[in-house]
Design a protein around this motif. Structure first.
Motif, short mmCIF file in Angstrom:
data_model
loop_
_atom_site.label_atom_id
_atom_site.label_comp_id
_atom_site.label_asym_id
_atom_site.label_seq_id
_atom_site.Cartn_x
_atom_site.Cartn_y
_atom_site.Cartn_z
N ILE A 205 0.86 -1.19 0.00
CA ILE A 205 0.00 0.00 0.00
C ILE A 205 0.90 1.24 0.00
N THR A 206 0.73 2.10 -0.99
CA THR A 206 1.39 3.42 -1.01
C THR A 206 0.29 4.46 -1.14
N TYR A 207 0.38 5.51 -0.27
CA TYR A 207 -0.74 6.46 -0.25
C TYR A 207 -0.25 7.80 0.31
N LYS A 208 -0.75 8.90 -0.27
CA LYS A 208 -0.43 10.24 0.23
C LYS A 208 -1.66 10.82 0.93
N VAL A 209 -1.47 11.21 2.21
CA VAL A 209 -2.55 11.77 3.02
C VAL A 209 -2.23 13.25 3.26
N ASP A 210 -3.22 14.08 3.23
CA ASP A 210 -2.99 15.53 3.42
C ASP A 210 -2.95 15.91 4.89
N ASN A 211 -2.06 16.89 5.20
CA ASN A 211 -2.10 17.65 6.45
C ASN A 211 -1.91 16.84 7.74
N GLY B 114 -2.35 -6.96 7.98
CA GLY B 114 -1.96 -8.31 8.42
C GLY B 114 -0.60 -8.74 7.93
N SER B 115 -0.38 -8.63 6.63
CA SER B 115 0.89 -9.02 6.04
C SER B 115 1.14 -8.13 4.83
N GLY B 116 2.35 -7.48 4.82
CA GLY B 116 2.65 -6.64 3.67
C GLY B 116 3.49 -5.44 4.02
N VAL B 117 3.50 -4.47 3.09
CA VAL B 117 4.31 -3.26 3.21
C VAL B 117 3.40 -2.04 3.09
N VAL B 118 3.61 -1.06 3.99
CA VAL B 118 2.84 0.18 3.94
C VAL B 118 3.81 1.36 3.86
N VAL B 119 3.65 2.21 2.86
CA VAL B 119 4.46 3.42 2.74
C VAL B 119 3.51 4.60 2.55
N LEU B 120 3.52 5.53 3.53
CA LEU B 120 2.63 6.68 3.50
C LEU B 120 3.42 7.98 3.41
N ALA B 121 2.80 8.99 2.80
CA ALA B 121 3.40 10.32 2.71
C ALA B 121 2.37 11.36 3.10
N SER B 122 2.83 12.49 3.63
CA SER B 122 1.92 13.58 3.96
C SER B 122 2.66 14.91 3.89
#
Length: 878
Positions: A775-781, A799-807
């Protein structure tokens, strides 16, 4: 004989003389205090000189010290011989009119034979040939056989100055054995061979020598003794030189380690090792005592030591800066007695490294050019390098003359120093001319001729209102006979109370008028030819050459300037008191509304130091010290111990400004009559303006009163806005700050909840890369904390995996990466992913395999950075 080292000997000496009721004082600074006759302390008694002369009362009639000393007279021989050194420590016990020869000799003998356990049969003494009293004491009371007491002449065993305290000496020698001797059956102390080594000199100051060379007995004779710590260490450790003693050898070994050479294998390299070993101690203690590298005085001594050591490092094949590593050894060893070394460690190493780095920039090119010159000299059979070439090395490449001389001497060549000095003086003249042409003056061209013969007598020290005569009028760079209403120009008077801008003090303003005209003085300056010129605007009537006028300075403005100028002198002394004697004025501006003072210092002045400095200045104001000026010769001023600022600007006759006994400086400005007239002193700011130069801005008198009123108004307004009284203002602000923090926490919590509400949307963006959920996702503020909380929730639900977030929040870009444990085992590393992602935006960061975070710089590249994550997973997965 005891097997005992340098630091242990020092302690034994202190313990012994404490038992003999001596005050054991810590070493005085290498920088002489209130003694302008010395550049650096070079003897144990030097800091105690005024106790011996009676100018000051000692804290105890018996004292003992281990004094740090620097001697640079033989600096060129350091390294070439086993015995020369620039830095050493001098053990000494002193009596100021208390005990005399009997006790001094007995205690010296007791210390050496009982504490140091030196065999009495190995000890000899020398006395002044006419000192029968000393012979009787040594022979009858101490028990030294007459055949081991040697009488020597005035040259060896009598200490004296041209005029003043003087007296015979007695020296104690250690017999090192026949193997060190010359083989003569008459060998004894005084022989030139190495068999007998002098370890302790006892000076019996019993006379006062007058101008006619007559010795008058002193009613209360003194004792001054000196024993070189390094020398007695050589005896106790049975080493040939100080470089073989354990404490100094530790420094030597560090040099060997850095250079990857072994001491004793190559005589030329041994010279370089000894130079670095010796100079490292000297530079460490000089910087610790506040000396900064410069091109004059003790600062030049330090610069020369650092650069000489750095150059010998090059001869050993050390290419990088290395001296701070050697200094480490000095600090760690000598801090046992000098704790300030450890306290000032960072500053010591920073200053030495900065100077070494500066030298590194020039040395390679300078040596290369000098080698070309040497080759040319060999081809033409010349033995003297021209002063012009030596000056070019100095002026263009920053290559010091001393280093040029040293390199040439190694090849039996010399330099024409007389020609070098001529070139140096020509450069100074060019610099003066350039400076003069850049000085602020009314004329843009040369004004030497147009103002010729129009000299003005300055009366402004005594008066601010006088009757004078106009001797010259000028308009638009031209001499005129009159100036009319609304015209601007220059008036020159035969006498004037107006101070012309100089020495940092701004020029006076005021009025020049007669029954026929009135002129406003806009400014007063000195022309390039040093004529006093009044820049004016005629507001009424016509001014003519020959008019008798009233010259009236603006008293209120002048008084404000006086207060600020006098305050700079108190500030200068207070800075030295708190920061150290290395502080010197680097410039100043004195205006009616404030003062600016620039000074040399290598780090920011702490708030605590600023507070102390401000307190000292105000205490001296409240003491109402009398302010007097003395007109005298520059030579007399220097002998008085006066601090001179920018000495090269002073003439032979100078004005000494004296504020009680607190401050004595050269100054040609105008000042208050009493420090109490300054009123109050307040520092507004402290900042850096250049490498090694700081600036303080401050106000005095009415300026402080206006400042306090302004602050009071601000406090009143704040109290009204916050609806509280002034006494509760601080508590009210603290309460509000806590409330704001709590609200911010609530806001962040709400943001996290809002972000969690989009968790389903984020989870729906899941993709599968090589069997791994991503999961890659950009969240505001969101700030980093909220983003991390959101990442935890997504990872847990995934549960199982990789998460990369940006804000992005307030133009700040944040990244968070999360990897579940099972995916970590497949080779995926969150820290490596986040590091690569952040780099795409010009940022950086990292972390653990399961969690990492980073900051970005270019917020426009957030999406682009996230797009590389799938490829990173493909590269990392096993």
């Amino acid at each position: 004989m005891k097997k005992i080292g340098l630091h242990e000997i020092r302690k034994e000496f202190f313990d012994f003389f404490r038992e003999k009721e001596h005050l054991v004082a810590p070493s005085f600074s290498l920088v002489p205090q209130n003694d302008k006759s010395l550049l650096l302390i070079g003897a144990g008694m030097a800091p105690l000189k005024k106790y011996f002369t009676g100018e000051q009362t000692p804290p105890n009639k018996r004292m003992a010290t281990c004094q740090k000393c620097i001697r640079t007279g033989d600096i060129d021989n350091v390294g070439k011989t086993d015995r020369h050194a620039t830095f050493f420590e001098m053990l000494g016990n002193f009596s100021f009119g208390d005990y005399f020869k009997k006790e001094a000799t007995a205690w010296a003998w007791e210390f050496l034979t009982e504490r140091m356990e030196i065999d009495k049969e190995d000890l000899w003494v020398t006395i002044y040939l006419e000192d029968d009293e000393a012979f009787e004491i040594w022979n009858k009371e101490v028990g030294v056989p007459s055949e081991r007491i040697v009488r020597l002449g005035k040259e060896d065993n009598f200490w004296e100055l041209e005029v003043g305290p003087s007296g015979p000496c007695s020296e104690i020698y250690v017999d090192r054995g026949e193997k060190h001797g010359c083989g003569s059956p008459n060998c004894k102390p005084g022989c030139e061979c190495d068999r007998f080594i002098e370890v302790w000199n006892l000076v019996f100051t019993q006379f006062d020598k007058d101008e006619n060379g007559v010795y008058h007995p002193l009613p209360n004779p003194n004792i001054d003794t000196g024993m070189g710590l390094e020398r007695i260490t050589c005896v106790m450790e049975e080493t040939k030189t100080i470089f073989d003693t354990e404490a100094v050898k530790e420094i030597r070994r560090k040099v060997e380690e850095i250079a990857k050479v072994i001491y004793g294998n190559d005589p030329k390299k041994d010279i370089s090792i000894r130079v670095i070993t010796d100079h490292s101690r000297a530079m460490t203690f000089l910087v610790s005592d506040g000396v900064l590298p410069s091109n004059e005085g003790r600062g030049y001594v330090l610069r020369r030591l650092i650069r000489r050591a750095a150059r010998h490092g090059k001869l050993l094949g050390i290419e990088e800066a290395f001296l701070s590593q050697v200094v480490d050894v000095v600090i760690n060893s000598w801090q046992i007695e000098y704790s300030e070394l450890k306290t000032r460690e960072d500053q010591i190493k920073k200053i030495i490294k900065a100077e070494e780095d500066k030298f590194q920039e020039t040395i390679h090119q300078g040596i290369s050019i000098l080698e070309e010159y040497i080759n040319e000299m060999k081809l033409s059979n010349e033995t003297i390098l021209s002063g012009e070439k030596a000056f070019k090395l100095y002026d263009t490449y920053g290559f010091p003359l001393d280093l040029t001389k040293e390199i040439l001497e190694e090849k039996n060549l010399k330099v024409d120093e007389e020609e070098f000095n001529i070139n140096m003086e020509e450069q100074r003249n060019r610099a003066r001319k350039a400076r003069d042409e850049g000085d602020s003056g009314w004329s843009t061209g040369s004004d030497q001729d147009i103002f010729k013969g129009l000299d003005t007598i300055f009366r402004g020290y005594e008066k601010t209102n006088i009757v004078a005569e106009i001797t010259g009028l000028f308009s638009n760079n031209q001499k005129v006979k009159e100036l009319n209403a609304e015209e601007e120009g220059i008036i020159i008077l035969n006498e004037s109370p107006f101070y012309g801008e100089s020495g940092g003090q701004v020029g006076d303003t005021g009025i020049i008028e007669s029954p026929d005209f009135k002129a406003i003085v806009l400014d007063t300056k000195h022309s390039k030819g040093d004529h006093l010129i009044h820049i004016v605007r005629i507001v009424d009537g016509v001014a003519k050459v020959g008019d008798r006028v009233i010259a009236d300075v603006d008293d209120n403005r002048r008084n404000s300037i006086r207060r600020n100028h006098s305050a700079t002198h108190l500030l200068h002394r207070a800075l030295k008191d708190i920061l150290g004697e290395h502080v010197n004025q680097a410039g100043s501006v004195v205006m009616p509304n404030r003062l600016r003072f620039d000074f040399t210092h290598f780090e920011a002045v702490t708030p605590e130091e600023l507070k102390k400095i401000e307190e000292i200045v105000n205490s001296k104001i409240l003491e109402a010290l009398e302010v007097v000026t003395i007109e005298t010769s520059l030579k007399n001023a220097q002998e008085m111990g006066v601090v001179g600022l920018f000495e090269d600007k002073y003439k032979d006759e100078v004005r000494v400004l004296k504020m009680g006994e607190y401050s004595r400086e050269l100054c040609g400005g105008t000042h208050v009559l009493n420090t109490g007239n300054i009123g109050l002193f307040k520092i507004l700011s402290e900042s850096s303006i250049a490498s090694g130069v700081r600036r303080i801005e401050a106000i005095t008198g009415e300026g402080v009163y206006e400042y306090m009123n302004h602050m009071e108004e601000n406090i009143e307004q704040l109290s009204n806005i916050l609806k509280t009284n002034k006494s509760n203002l601080l508590e009210k602000v603290k309460t509000l700050a806590e409330e704001i923090k709590e609200k911010e926490r609530e806001i962040e919590s709400l943001k996290s909840k809002m972000a969690s509400s989009i968790a389903d949307e984020i989870l729906s963006s899941k993709v599968i890369i090589e069997g791994v959920s991503l999961i890659t996702y950009k969240v505001d503020n969101l700030d980093m904390n909220s983003l991390r909380n959101l990442g935890d929730e997504i990872r847990n639900r995934l549960g199982s995996g990789v998460v990369v977030l940006a804000s992005v929040k307030e133009d700040k870009l944040s990244f968070v990466g999360m990897v579940t444990k099972d995916i970590v085992e497949k080779g995926i590393h969150a820290g490596n992913i986040i590091k690569e992602v952040a780099m795409r935006t010009g940022g950086g960061g990292g972390g653990r395999p399961d969690m990492a975070q980073a900051g970005g710089k270019d917020i426009t590249k957030a999406d682009e950075a996230l797009s590389v994550v799938p490829d990173l997973i493909k590269k990392q997965i096993k």
